[in-house]
Motif scaffolding. Structure first.
Motif, PDB file in Angstrom:
ATOM      1  N   GLU A 259      42.626  33.970  45.362  1.00  0.00           N
ATOM      2  CA  GLU A 259      44.045  34.467  44.941  1.00  0.00           C
ATOM      3  C   GLU A 259      44.092  33.966  43.375  1.00  0.00           C
ATOM      4  OE1 GLU A 259      48.586  34.467  45.471  1.00  0.00           O
ATOM      5  OE2 GLU A 259      47.504  33.488  46.816  1.00  0.00           O
ATOM      6  N   GLN A 260      43.596  32.749  43.157  1.00  0.00           N
ATOM      7  CA  GLN A 260      43.700  32.361  41.687  1.00  0.00           C
ATOM      8  C   GLN A 260      42.640  32.916  40.801  1.00  0.00           C
ATOM      9  OE1 GLN A 260      43.567  28.277  41.382  1.00  0.00           O
ATOM     10  NE2 GLN A 260      42.538  28.237  39.409  1.00  0.00           N
TER      11      GLN A 260
ATOM     12  N   SER B  18      43.699  36.849  40.444  1.00  0.00           N
ATOM     13  CA  SER B  18      44.788  36.965  39.509  1.00  0.00           C
ATOM     14  C   SER B  18      44.472  37.150  38.139  1.00  0.00           C
ATOM     15  CB  SER B  18      45.735  35.918  39.839  1.00  0.00           C
ATOM     16  OG  SER B  18      46.926  35.858  38.982  1.00  0.00           O
TER      17      SER B  18
ATOM     18  N   SER C 167      40.531  39.492  37.564  1.00  0.00           N
ATOM     19  CA  SER C 167      40.190  40.880  38.012  1.00  0.00           C
ATOM     20  C   SER C 167      40.243  41.953  36.944  1.00  0.00           C
ATOM     21  CB  SER C 167      41.288  40.921  39.234  1.00  0.00           C
ATOM     22  OG  SER C 167      42.552  41.305  39.011  1.00  0.00           O
ATOM     23  N   SER C 168      41.395  41.799  36.154  1.00  0.00           N
ATOM     24  CA  SER C 168      41.616  42.800  34.940  1.00  0.00           C
ATOM     25  C   SER C 168      40.509  42.661  34.192  1.00  0.00           C
ATOM     26  CB  SER C 168      43.003  42.418  34.283  1.00  0.00           C
ATOM     27  OG  SER C 168      43.092  41.303  33.720  1.00  0.00           O
TER      28      SER C 168
END
Length: 531
Positions: free
Chosen positions: A37-38, A41, A44-45
């Motif tokens: 998740e970290q 977050s 990913s972009s």
């Protein structure tokens, strides 16, 4: 380019973050890792690709620290009799292969092991003549320290009882002085000198297939010894240069160079570390003795099953001194085949006379040791290259060779590690199978797959982590690359192996035998994916 591998159980083999769910890779290096998740977050972009590991376990990419890709490649060219368990089948395979050849063409192959034959020992020269009457025949044993030949091959070398045999070699004869067809150690050179060289394209095609096979076993780096087979230093380097750097096949190779090519190295301006992260020149390879199978490994005390036989000295101490001296003048380390305890002692006696090079010296095999040798190996400038899978092939017959008194210090990998000696793990393929999980299984269980006992000398068993370290973090030390590979750490090369099952959650180490490779990742790129 930035890639994220996520949703995995990623064993990093580094203490600060031993297991993570995701890693971030940029330009072939790990740049971040942590909870999925970290990582997603934050990255990913910015990423170009996100790869889902589907909950699979992974480790740093596996390294095989000792094999012979050229000999493995021969399986795609010549007769492969690996694993044959009957002499009758062995002879039939020779007959069948002979039918595919032109009359008079050499019949070549490898892989036989008379210890596996259930219907008798080695075939006689006469049996080999009957199997291949129109071809000179040369088939090497699985250990590569012995071969069988037929009468046509003996004719090719103009054999006579007065023929000069290379030192430490033997053309075995019977009570009447006639050759039996068995060739030992350096006597093989007489036959190899008569065998036509394979073409460049033949080798390249076979090596390409071999590299693909290696990747399928999760191996990302190899240390391979090939010039004696691939036509010398320059051709060996050129073949790997084209396959690894130009075709970008996705395997890293460190090339061990046989000592007869030392001056070729010097003339070419090559040295240990020459190359790049995909292809490098490694240590100078030397043979100090033979192998246990034909009792040519050099022992301090005689073989228990053949009194008076101590093994073979491949090089005199003076010759060994001269080779190491020249190697040190060139600033290079050595990698010495030392199976027996006397061979290892002889080599250490020479190495002790020289300052260490910038790269660690490598003692290969060290299959029988003693307390004094353990002390002498425990220095920062020495590495032991071990092949755990040997145990699965050599027991129980090796106990007859060595005797009970020596066995506590035979294949004694736990002893080596407990004394702070860094050991790299290899297969010695094609002597043993390429699959590193079989070597890891042997290190953990001390038995062959399918055996139900508690392990040969179980006090020498390694933990699952220790066994994997042989092929990852410890392997990196063998070539002074511990800052580049061996663990999944920020800044290191982005090589990973992904498995069908988590080795560190297995209730029974025998599950390793059925574990497959899901992905092999080199420089962040998937070079193998299970179909």
């Amino acid at each position: 380019m930035i890639k994220i591998y996520t949703n995995g159980v990623i064993h990093t083999f580094q203490s600060s973050q031993p297991v993570v769910e995701a890693v971030v890779i940029k330009d072939g290096r790990f740049i971040d890792m942590g909870p999925a998740e970290q990582m997603l977050s934050f990255w990913s972009s910015k990423s170009d690709a996100i790869i889902d590991l589907s909950g699979k376990a992974s480790t740093p990419g596996l390294t095989d620290t000792h094999l012979h890709l050229s000999m493995q490649a021969m399986k795609f060219i010549d007769l492969d009799v690996t694993g044959v368990t009957k002499k009758e089948v062995f002879l039939n395979k020779i007959k069948q292969h002979a039918d595919t050849l032109d009359k008079g063409e050499w019949l070549l192959g490898a892989g036989w092991d008379e210890n596996l034959f259930t219907d008798g020992g080695l075939p006689t020269k006469e049996e080999l003549d009957a199997a291949a009457p129109h071809h000179p025949l040369f088939l090497t044993r699985i250990c590569e320290h012995a071969a069988v030949v037929n009468s046509r091959a003996l004719e090719e070398i103009n054999y006579s009882s007065t023929l000069a045999i290379p030192e430490s070699g033997e053309i075995v004869t019977d009570a009447n002085g006639e050759p039996t067809g068995l060739i030992l150690e350096s006597a093989a050179a007489l036959f190899k000198a008569k065998i036509p060289d394979k073409s460049y394209q033949t080798w390249k095609k076979a090596l390409r297939k071999t590299i693909s096979t290696v990747s399928g076993y999760g191996v990302t780096s190899v240390h391979s010894n090939d010039p004696a087979y691939l036509g010398g230093l320059q051709q060996t380097y050129q073949l790997y240069q084209e396959l690894l750097n130009e075709e970008k096949m996705g395997l890293r190779a460190n090339l061990l160079i046989d000592y007869p090519f030392l001056e070729d190295l010097h003339a070419a301006g090559m040295y240990t570390g020459y190359g790049n992260n995909m292809l490098q020149i490694g240590a100078v390879k030397i043979f100090a003795d033979g192998a246990f199978g034909r009792r040519t490994a050099l022992l301090k005390e005689a073989y228990s099953d053949q009194p008076g036989q101590f093994g073979e000295v491949m090089l005199s101490q003076d010759a060994l001194y001269s080779i190491v001296k020249r190697t040190r003048e060139m600033g290079m380390p050595v990698a010495v085949h030392t199976i027996g305890d006397q061979a290892l002692e002889n080599v250490l006696d020479i190495l002790d006379q020289f300052p260490a090079s910038a790269y660690r010296d490598r003692l290969i095999h060290a299959q029988v040791i003693n307390p004094d040798l353990v002390k002498r190996l425990a220095t920062l400038d020495r590495i032991v290259d071990i092949q755990p899978r040997f145990l699965a092939s050599d027991y129980p017959w090796v106990t007859e060779r060595l005797g009970e008194a020596r066995m506590p210090y035979a294949y004694a990998w736990k002893t080596l590690l407990d004394h702070g000696i860094i050991c790299g793990g290899g297969s010695d393929a094609p002597v043993e199978p390429l699959n590193p999980l079989l070597g890891i299984h042997a290190a953990v269980t001390r038995k062959a797959p399918g055996e139900t006992h508690s392990g040969w000398y179980p006090e020498q068993k390694l933990s699952m982590h220790e066994a994997f370290y042989l092929f990852t973090k410890y392997a990196a030390y063998t070539t002074n690359e511990e800052k580049l590979k061996g663990t999944i750490s920020r800044g290191k090369l982005a090589d990973m192996t992904v498995y069908s099952a988590d080795p560190f959650q297995m209730k029974d180490a025998d599950e390793l035998v059925d574990t497959s490779i899901e992905m092999t990742i080199v420089d962040g790129e998937i070079v193998y994916r299970k179909g």
